[in-house]
Design a protein around this motif. Structure first.
Motif, PDB file in Angstrom:
ATOM      1  N   PHE A  58       0.839  -1.198   0.000  1.00 25.87           N
ATOM      2  CA  PHE A  58       0.000   0.000   0.000  1.00 25.87           C
ATOM      3  C   PHE A  58       0.877   1.253   0.000  1.00 25.87           C
ATOM      4  N   LEU A  59       1.868   1.280   0.881  1.00 21.75           N
ATOM      5  CA  LEU A  59       2.765   2.437   0.967  1.00 21.75           C
ATOM      6  C   LEU A  59       3.547   2.625  -0.326  1.00 21.75           C
ATOM      7  N   ALA A  60       3.963   1.527  -0.944  1.00 11.68           N
ATOM      8  CA  ALA A  60       4.685   1.610  -2.217  1.00 11.68           C
ATOM      9  C   ALA A  60       3.784   2.195  -3.297  1.00 11.68           C
ATOM     10  N   GLU A  61       2.515   1.840  -3.289  1.00  5.88           N
ATOM     11  CA  GLU A  61       1.564   2.391  -4.252  1.00  5.88           C
ATOM     12  C   GLU A  61       1.393   3.894  -4.040  1.00  5.88           C
ATOM     13  N   ILE A  62       1.276   4.313  -2.806  1.00  6.63           N
ATOM     14  CA  ILE A  62       1.163   5.750  -2.497  1.00  6.63           C
ATOM     15  C   ILE A  62       2.420   6.473  -2.991  1.00  6.63           C
ATOM     16  N   GLU A  63       3.587   5.874  -2.756  1.00  6.31           N
ATOM     17  CA  GLU A  63       4.843   6.484  -3.210  1.00  6.31           C
ATOM     18  C   GLU A  63       4.891   6.596  -4.735  1.00  6.31           C
ATOM     19  N   ARG A  64       4.445   5.548  -5.441  1.00 10.88           N
ATOM     20  CA  ARG A  64       4.435   5.585  -6.911  1.00 10.88           C
ATOM     21  C   ARG A  64       3.512   6.688  -7.423  1.00 10.88           C
ATOM     22  N   GLU A  65       2.321   6.762  -6.849  1.00 13.15           N
ATOM     23  CA  GLU A  65       1.359   7.774  -7.290  1.00 13.15           C
ATOM     24  C   GLU A  65       1.870   9.182  -6.968  1.00 13.15           C
ATOM     25  N   THR A  66       2.531   9.335  -5.832  1.00 11.96           N
ATOM     26  CA  THR A  66       3.089  10.636  -5.450  1.00 11.96           C
ATOM     27  C   THR A  66       4.228  11.013  -6.392  1.00 11.96           C
ATOM     28  N   ALA A  67       5.119  10.066  -6.676  1.00  9.85           N
ATOM     29  CA  ALA A  67       6.248  10.336  -7.579  1.00  9.85           C
ATOM     30  C   ALA A  67       5.766  10.713  -8.975  1.00  9.85           C
ATOM     31  N   ALA A  68       4.645  10.131  -9.392  1.00 16.83           N
ATOM     32  CA  ALA A  68       4.092  10.425 -10.719  1.00 16.83           C
ATOM     33  C   ALA A  68       3.165  11.640 -10.688  1.00 16.83           C
ATOM     34  N   SER A  69       3.011  12.262  -9.503  1.00 14.66           N
ATOM     35  CA  SER A  69       2.083  13.397  -9.324  1.00 14.66           C
ATOM     36  C   SER A  69       0.683  13.057  -9.835  1.00 14.66           C
ATOM     37  N   HIS A  70       0.275  11.825  -9.545  1.00 12.12           N
ATOM     38  CA  HIS A  70      -1.038  11.350  -9.978  1.00 12.12           C
ATOM     39  C   HIS A  70      -2.049  11.630  -8.868  1.00 12.12           C
ATOM     40  N   PHE A  71      -2.289  12.919  -8.648  1.00 14.00           N
ATOM     41  CA  PHE A  71      -3.137  13.364  -7.542  1.00 14.00           C
ATOM     42  C   PHE A  71      -4.572  13.555  -8.014  1.00 14.00           C
ATOM     43  N   THR A  72      -5.295  12.435  -8.146  1.00 12.55           N
ATOM     44  CA  THR A  72      -6.681  12.492  -8.602  1.00 12.55           C
ATOM     45  C   THR A  72      -7.606  11.959  -7.515  1.00 12.55           C
ATOM     46  N   TYR A  73      -8.849  12.420  -7.585  1.00 12.58           N
ATOM     47  CA  TYR A  73      -9.835  11.920  -6.619  1.00 12.58           C
ATOM     48  C   TYR A  73     -10.111  10.436  -6.832  1.00 12.58           C
ATOM     49  N   GLY A  74     -10.027   9.996  -8.068  1.00 12.42           N
ATOM     50  CA  GLY A  74     -10.220   8.569  -8.347  1.00 12.42           C
ATOM     51  C   GLY A  74      -9.159   7.724  -7.666  1.00 12.42           C
ATOM     52  N   GLU A  75      -7.910   8.177  -7.751  1.00 13.64           N
ATOM     53  CA  GLU A  75      -6.817   7.445  -7.101  1.00 13.64           C
ATOM     54  C   GLU A  75      -6.969   7.495  -5.587  1.00 13.64           C
TER      55      GLU A  75
END
Length: 180
Positions: free
Chosen positions: A105-122
């Motif tokens: 879970f934490l790795a997924e959060i890190e990946r999304e943060t690194a990709a600046s994938h800041f969406t409400y869906g995510e």
């Protein structure tokens, strides 16, 4: 020294075919947190909820064509600490699996943060994942009647996931404010 544990033992016999009957009983016992003392002999620390569940399962087994089952209340005369150790080890295995999933879970959060994938869906998807982890943890805690040592580490891992999700949510909200 801790107080001796009284156990409920379900000894059962089920025809080998169809195999789904055996698998169904095994799944039910696993969901209850039972440990196997021997083949077709499962044990749970005695309490009213465990007794109700095992009585119900026994009734299902004896309704199966060729099935038989006995439910016993037992105190260990010798080897009681082995049963407690086995029961706690089963819970610790579950807690370790939860902790592993928290790392994912934490790795997924890190990946999304690194990709600046800041969406409400995510954010919603991650929120649902955390809810599943919490629900799983709560189920293991409910069957952890003897205080397995892995509970604290799994609880801290869940807290870490919640904190990471809060940080991710803040980034999603900030991205929403900054959006044109």
């Amino acid at each position: 020294m801790s107080e001796p544990v009284t156990w409920l033992l379900l000894a059962y016999r089920i025809p080998s075919e169809p195999s789904r009957l055996r698998a169904g009983v095994w799944r039910r016992l696993k969901a209850l947190g039972a440990i196997y003392v021997q083949n077709a002999v499962a044990a749970l620390p005695a309490d009213p909820a465990a007794e109700r569940a095992l009585r119900s399962l026994r009734a299902e087994i004896i309704r199966m064509d060729g099935g038989s089952a006995q439910l016993l209340r037992a105190d260990a005369l010798a080897g009681g600490t082995d049963l407690v150790t086995a029961y706690n080890a089963a819970r610790d295995d579950e807690y370790a699996e939860i902790t592993d999933r928290c790392r994912d879970f934490l790795a997924e959060i890190e990946r999304e943060t690194a990709a600046s994938h800041f969406t409400y869906g995510e954010l919603e998807e991650n929120d649902e994942d955390l809810a599943k982890l919490r629900g799983w943890f709560d189920k293991v805690v409910a069957r952890d009647r003897l205080g397995a040592p892995g509970r604290d580490a799994a609880g801290k891992a869940i807290e870490g996931c919640a904190e990471a999700l809060d940080g991710f949510a803040a980034a999603v909200y900030a991205a929403d404010v900054d959006a044109p």
